[in-house]
Enzyme design. Structure first.
Site: not given
Length: 184
Positions: A45-47, A49, A128
């Site tokens: 997961l993105d930082r 998120s 993304h």
């Protein structure tokens, strides 16, 4: 051999989906287990998120989780910076063409929960992807993105941000219908 570990973590904002990083705290830093250095992520997961992250020391299992052919549903809650137009639902269902990669996204589910909140169901995980799909629609930006589920595994309401626990046998079965895990 060592115990096979299958963990879920409720990832907070600002934590990196990586096993080690010189600058930022990572998901591994949140786990208190003697064998944590053997863990790797089954899906990042993105930082910025939050939500469900799966970690394991079983490479076969994580590989099979990320195989494109498996079409395992991933469910996200998103909040947007402006209202989501109703036609977004059909656009998500039809798929988007990302010309740079020469791909069309698979049909995705979009359920509008309020003008600026929605539940998104993906069957693939491109770079993304959710952010880019929304951005195609009136330049909408995400205020937050939270993963609720992967396959049959849902993030429990009572697992606080930053906390983790082992997957139950039922959860393992639901995410992985075959018995390759050696857990019966």
């Amino acid at each position: 051999g060592k115990e096979r570990l299958y963990l879920m973590l409720n990832k907070p904002v600002g934590i990196l989906s990586a096993t080690s990083d010189p600058e930022h705290r990572t998901v591994i830093d949140l786990i208190d287990h003697p064998d944590k250095k053997d863990l790797h992520l089954a899906g990042r997961l993105d930082r910025s998120s939050t939500g469900l992250v799966l970690l394991t020391n079983d490479g076969t299992w994580s590989e099979s989780l990320t195989l494109p052919g498996r079409k395992r549903a991933k469910v996200y809650l998103v909040e947007t910076d402006r209202p989501i137009p109703p036609e977004a639902v059909a656009l998500f269902r039809e798929g988007f063409i990302f010309a740079t990669e020469g791909i069309t996204t698979l049909p995705a589910g979009l359920e509008l929960l309020s003008p600026t909140a929605a539940r998104v169901t993906l069957h693939e995980g491109r770079y993304h992807q959710i952010k880019r799909m929304f951005h195609r629609i009136d330049g909408i930006r995400l205020r937050s993105l939270h993963r609720e589920a992967i396959g049959g595994v849902r993030l429990p309401e009572d697992l606080p941000l930053g906390s983790w626990r082992k997957l139950t046998t039922d959860e393992l079965t639901s995410i992985h219908p075959s018995d390759e895990t050696g857990i019966n």
